[in-house]
Design a protein around this motif. Structure first.
Motif, mmCIF file in Angstrom:
data_model
loop_
_atom_site.group_PDB
_atom_site.id
_atom_site.type_symbol
_atom_site.label_atom_id
_atom_site.label_comp_id
_atom_site.label_asym_id
_atom_site.label_seq_id
_atom_site.Cartn_x
_atom_site.Cartn_y
_atom_site.Cartn_z
ATOM 1 N N ILE A 83 32.281 9.118 10.800
ATOM 2 C CA ILE A 83 32.032 10.456 10.268
ATOM 3 C C ILE A 83 31.798 10.376 8.756
ATOM 4 O O ILE A 83 30.920 11.060 8.213
ATOM 5 C CB ILE A 83 33.223 11.395 10.578
ATOM 6 N N THR A 84 32.564 9.540 8.070
ATOM 7 C CA THR A 84 32.357 9.361 6.624
ATOM 8 C C THR A 84 30.948 8.861 6.338
ATOM 9 O O THR A 84 30.284 9.321 5.396
ATOM 10 C CB THR A 84 33.392 8.375 6.046
ATOM 11 N N ASP A 85 30.480 7.912 7.155
ATOM 12 C CA ASP A 85 29.113 7.405 6.973
ATOM 13 C C ASP A 85 28.089 8.521 7.130
ATOM 14 O O ASP A 85 27.076 8.561 6.408
ATOM 15 C CB ASP A 85 28.817 6.284 7.969
ATOM 16 N N GLU A 86 28.339 9.443 8.069
ATOM 17 C CA GLU A 86 27.434 10.579 8.263
ATOM 18 C C GLU A 86 27.370 11.422 6.993
ATOM 19 O O GLU A 86 26.294 11.827 6.551
ATOM 20 C CB GLU A 86 27.934 11.451 9.424
ATOM 21 N N ILE A 87 28.523 11.684 6.409
ATOM 22 C CA ILE A 87 28.569 12.545 5.225
ATOM 23 C C ILE A 87 27.968 11.832 4.022
ATOM 24 O O ILE A 87 27.307 12.446 3.177
ATOM 25 C CB ILE A 87 30.021 12.972 4.942
ATOM 26 N N LEU A 88 28.181 10.510 3.940
ATOM 27 C CA LEU A 88 27.681 9.745 2.794
ATOM 28 C C LEU A 88 26.155 9.735 2.711
ATOM 29 O O LEU A 88 25.591 9.373 1.660
ATOM 30 C CB LEU A 88 28.200 8.307 2.852
ATOM 31 N N LEU A 89 25.491 10.156 3.776
ATOM 32 C CA LEU A 89 24.030 10.262 3.714
ATOM 33 C C LEU A 89 23.600 11.245 2.632
ATOM 34 O O LEU A 89 22.472 11.180 2.130
ATOM 35 C CB LEU A 89 23.471 10.706 5.073
ATOM 36 N N ALA A 90 24.515 12.160 2.243
ATOM 37 C CA ALA A 90 24.211 13.089 1.152
ATOM 38 C C ALA A 90 24.028 12.361 -0.168
ATOM 39 O O ALA A 90 23.378 12.867 -1.088
ATOM 40 C CB ALA A 90 25.334 14.124 1.023
ATOM 41 N N PHE A 91 24.617 11.176 -0.270
ATOM 42 C CA PHE A 91 24.578 10.424 -1.524
ATOM 43 C C PHE A 91 23.729 9.162 -1.393
ATOM 44 O O PHE A 91 23.973 8.160 -2.068
ATOM 45 C CB PHE A 91 26.001 10.042 -1.952
ATOM 46 N N SER A 92 22.735 9.210 -0.521
ATOM 47 C CA SER A 92 21.925 8.006 -0.292
ATOM 48 C C SER A 92 21.259 7.532 -1.577
ATOM 49 O O SER A 92 21.139 6.326 -1.822
ATOM 50 C CB SER A 92 20.874 8.279 0.790
ATOM 51 N N ARG A 141 34.550 14.003 -4.533
ATOM 52 C CA ARG A 141 33.881 15.241 -4.095
ATOM 53 C C ARG A 141 33.809 15.296 -2.580
ATOM 54 O O ARG A 141 34.015 16.354 -1.965
ATOM 55 C CB ARG A 141 32.471 15.318 -4.695
ATOM 56 N N LEU A 142 33.504 14.158 -1.974
ATOM 57 C CA LEU A 142 33.455 14.105 -0.505
ATOM 58 C C LEU A 142 34.812 14.461 0.082
ATOM 59 O O LEU A 142 34.897 15.245 1.041
ATOM 60 C CB LEU A 142 33.017 12.708 -0.057
ATOM 61 N N GLU A 143 35.870 13.920 -0.481
ATOM 62 C CA GLU A 143 37.212 14.192 0.033
ATOM 63 C C GLU A 143 37.575 15.668 -0.093
ATOM 64 O O GLU A 143 38.177 16.250 0.814
ATOM 65 C CB GLU A 143 38.238 13.330 -0.704
ATOM 66 N N ARG A 144 37.200 16.304 -1.224
ATOM 67 C CA ARG A 144 37.523 17.717 -1.427
ATOM 68 C C ARG A 144 36.792 18.597 -0.421
ATOM 69 O O ARG A 144 37.382 19.508 0.170
ATOM 70 C CB ARG A 144 37.154 18.135 -2.856
ATOM 71 N N LEU A 178 27.271 18.761 -0.001
ATOM 72 C CA LEU A 178 27.366 17.714 -1.027
ATOM 73 C C LEU A 178 25.998 17.296 -1.555
ATOM 74 O O LEU A 178 25.883 16.817 -2.683
ATOM 75 C CB LEU A 178 28.107 16.501 -0.461
ATOM 76 N N ALA A 179 24.955 17.485 -0.748
ATOM 77 C CA ALA A 179 23.600 17.144 -1.194
ATOM 78 C C ALA A 179 23.083 18.132 -2.231
ATOM 79 O O ALA A 179 22.104 17.850 -2.923
ATOM 80 C CB ALA A 179 22.652 17.092 0.000
ATOM 81 N N GLU A 180 23.751 19.300 -2.338
ATOM 82 C CA GLU A 180 23.393 20.321 -3.318
ATOM 83 C C GLU A 180 21.900 20.647 -3.285
ATOM 84 O O GLU A 180 21.185 20.494 -4.285
ATOM 85 C CB GLU A 180 23.825 19.891 -4.722
#
Length: 628
Positions: A83-92, A141-144, A178-180
């Motif tokens: 799931i973290t990897d999914e969210i981290l796509l915002a910060f590619s 930011r991801l954690e928040r 997170l991708a804003e």
């Protein structure tokens, strides 16, 4: 300059036209909420706007470089990781820079004397860009954000392939936030959020300067975040300024104006037609023909459709029950997995009285549904006991309408549980929006909202004295929710329901079972009172009493007495103790009367006599309520 404009949009599937000739604009900093009945085309319109599908006709213009973050109602895994990897796509982009920094650092180490200055310059440029984009704090930011929408550390480590639909959708929401993006497009974002998550998202959107368009059936959510409402209904899009409450007011005013304009136009048409019919063959035939041509070119004003497309259900009358309907003692709720007990919550002692109206609230995964299933003996308690009063008939709506048959048609599903003429069954189903050939729809073809409506239709054919509902408004549109609220407001039995729908809870619940921190306690008051006290959530949820019931019969003496009585139950008054106190008081008064009579204190005897009569009446009433 608008971020996005559209003109003449039409979407059709074969001969079925979803909507037509829609024009709209999304300005910078727009705060747009979209409402409309299920199946009205809201999702189809969003998908056209975000380029996930093409319109049958019409155009969409997006500003140059516009970045759109789109979160559909349900989403699947996009990567093979966690799931973290999914969210981290915002910060590619940031992660690419990190890789480039590592490579550039190696280049600096390996560079010759002549190459070093250039390598160091490239590294410094990358580092400056990395810092400017927030490279040093994106993990925090991801954690928040993850914590805000209810993704805990355990969930973040889950493989996306084994995560639930709700977890994946929340991950997609976190990634989009997170991708804003310049424009955030959300389709029913509160479906998988608990109170804390909804409050967090409301705060986020309130403070955000970025534009968003959000589809929601959560009226309180729309009231708090929206500054403009789009209503998509019967293929047309109308725009209203303000939040949901203002939208309802403006909608009613617009319908009233339209009705008057329609009436005036019809009067005008009737007069013109009378003139045409009377003089079309006489000396004034030229005038009659001119008027006939003008009448043919006249743009007609439609009469407003005053029909509410929600469910129509008769009041549910419950059977009489004992005073205590549900009795829980030393209860431990949980499940057994691989021989290991997993306790979710415990309750020392709790009772639900006759005609009480109780909402079960708490965070996702806290054990609300498991508690309900334990009360109904569908899950065995780990310890303790749950007793349902003798003769109590239970009606239970499971989350996701799991008790529906897997095959057959809608009308066959109804005929399975009661044997009445099909014509009568069709009339009954029409109240739940299954009209015409809808009653012959196959179960496998039903949408989530249709399944919920059918499950509730089946449930209400009986007259349960204890009505238990697990997330009853899931997949229901606003008119259907309001109709359900109305029938449940008139239900006179004992009501126990799990819900995240703050409107439903605020309207119906007179006490709350608050599930938190491995326990559950009874809050003797309304949802607004609990919200005002900030009972459980880190973010205080604002009281939400500003919306009034759309069509609720309130104010009758009978309802006022019933509410007062339920309040007594909610405050924990013990009827046995009340009777005991009254009996002691009556005995003392009788002794005082005897003493006053012996002293021939006439005035005192008169006062004590009146108090004796009042106390005796109170005692008889208490005994009546005890045995009733």
């Amino acid at each position: 300059m608008p971020l996005l404009t559209a003109s003449g949009l039409t979407v059709s599937f074969g001969e079925l036209e979803i909507f037509s000739d829609i024009s709209l604009e999304v300005p910078e900093h727009a705060r747009i909420g979209m409402v409309g009945p299920n199946g009205g085309g809201k999702t189809s319109l969003l998908r056209v706007l975000v380029e996930e599908t093409e319109a049958t006709s019409g155009n969409v213009h997006r500003s140059s470089g516009l970045r759109i973050g789109y979160v559909p109602q349900t989403t699947g895994a996009l990567s093979g990781g966690t799931i973290t990897d999914e969210i981290l796509l915002a910060f590619s982009g940031l992660i690419d820079i990190e890789d480039s920094l590592a490579s550039s650092a190696t280049d600096v180490e390996r560079a010759t004397e002549e190459e070093r200055r250039g390598a160091e310059r490239r590294y410094a440029q990358l580092l400056e860009r990395y810092e400017a984009l927030g490279g040093y704090d994106y993990h925090s930011r991801l954690e928040r954000v993850a914590d805000g929408i209810g993704l805990d550390e355990k969930t973040l480590k889950l493989q996306a392939s084994s995560a639930s639909g709700g977890e994946l959708t929340r991950a997609a929401l976190a990634r989009a936030l997170l991708a804003e993006p310049d424009l955030l497009v959300l389709d029913e974002p509160t479906n998988y959020l608990d109170f804390k998550g909804i409050a967090w998202l409301e705060d986020y959107l309130e403070k955000s300067r970025r534009a968003f368009v959000v589809v929601s059936h959560d009226r309180y959510f729309l009231d708090r975040v929206a500054g403009q409402l789009w209503e998509l209904e019967r293929g047309r899009l109308r725009t209203y300024r303000g939040n949901y409450t203002f939208y309802r007011t403006q909608r009613a005013e617009r319908a009233e104006r339209q009705a008057k304009e329609h009436e005036r136009q019809q009067e005008f048409i009737a007069k013109e037609q009378y003139f045409i019919d009377r003089f079309k063959a006489g000396q004034r035939s030229r005038q009659a023909k001119d008027r006939e041509k003008k009448l043919a070119r006249l743009e007609l004003i439609e009469a407003p459709d005053t029909r509410e497309p929600g469910m129509r259900v008769a009041s549910v009358r419950a059977k009489r029950t004992p005073r205590v309907v549900v009795d829980m003692r030393d209860l431990k709720v949980g499940f057994v997995e691989n021989g290991q007990e997993n306790e979710l919550l415990s309750i020392n002692k709790m009772q639900l009285g006759r005609e009480s109206r109780t909402a079960v609230i708490g965070s996702n995964g806290a054990g609300k549904s498991t508690l309900v299933k334990t009360i109904l003996s569908e899950v065995s308690p780990l310890a303790g006991s749950v007793n349902i009063g003798a003769g109590v008939e239970v009606g239970y709506h499971r989350q996701g309408a799991e008790d529906l048959p897997s095959s057959g048609t809608v009308i066959e599903a109804m005929l399975q549980i009661r044997n009445i003429p099909p014509a009568d069954e069709r009339n009954y189903l029409a109240r739940f929006l299954f009209q015409g050939d809808d009653v012959f729809k196959d179960m496998s073809a039903l949408s989530g909202g249709e399944r919920t409506r059918l499950a509730i239709a089946r449930l209400l054919t009986r007259s349960p004295s204890l009505l238990v509902l697990d997330e009853p408004t899931t997949h229901l549109d606003i008119p259907s929710r309001e109709a359900l609220e109305e029938v449940l407001s008139e239900y006179d039995g004992t009501l126990l329901f799990v819900s995240h729908d703050r409107r439903l809870i605020s309207l119906l619940a007179e006490q709350l079972i608050v599930v938190e921190d491995g326990g559950a306690h009874l809050f003797a008051g309304s949802f607004d009172e609990w919200a005002s006290e900030g009972e459980t959530t880190p973010k205080k949820i604002a009281p939400i009493a500003q919306l009034q019931p759309t069509k609720r019969r309130v104010g009758s003496t009978r309802n006022k007495h019933k509410v007062a009585r339920r309040r007594e139950v909610a405050k924990g008054l013990d009827q046995e103790k009340v009777i005991s106190n009254l009996e002691e008081r009556l005995a003392k008064l009788e002794a005082d009367l005897q003493t006053a009579s012996e002293r021939q204190a006439v005035d005192e005897v008169a006062l004590l006599g009146k108090e004796h009569d009042t106390t005796r009446d109170d005692l008889e009433r208490a005994w009546g309520e005890w045995g009733g």
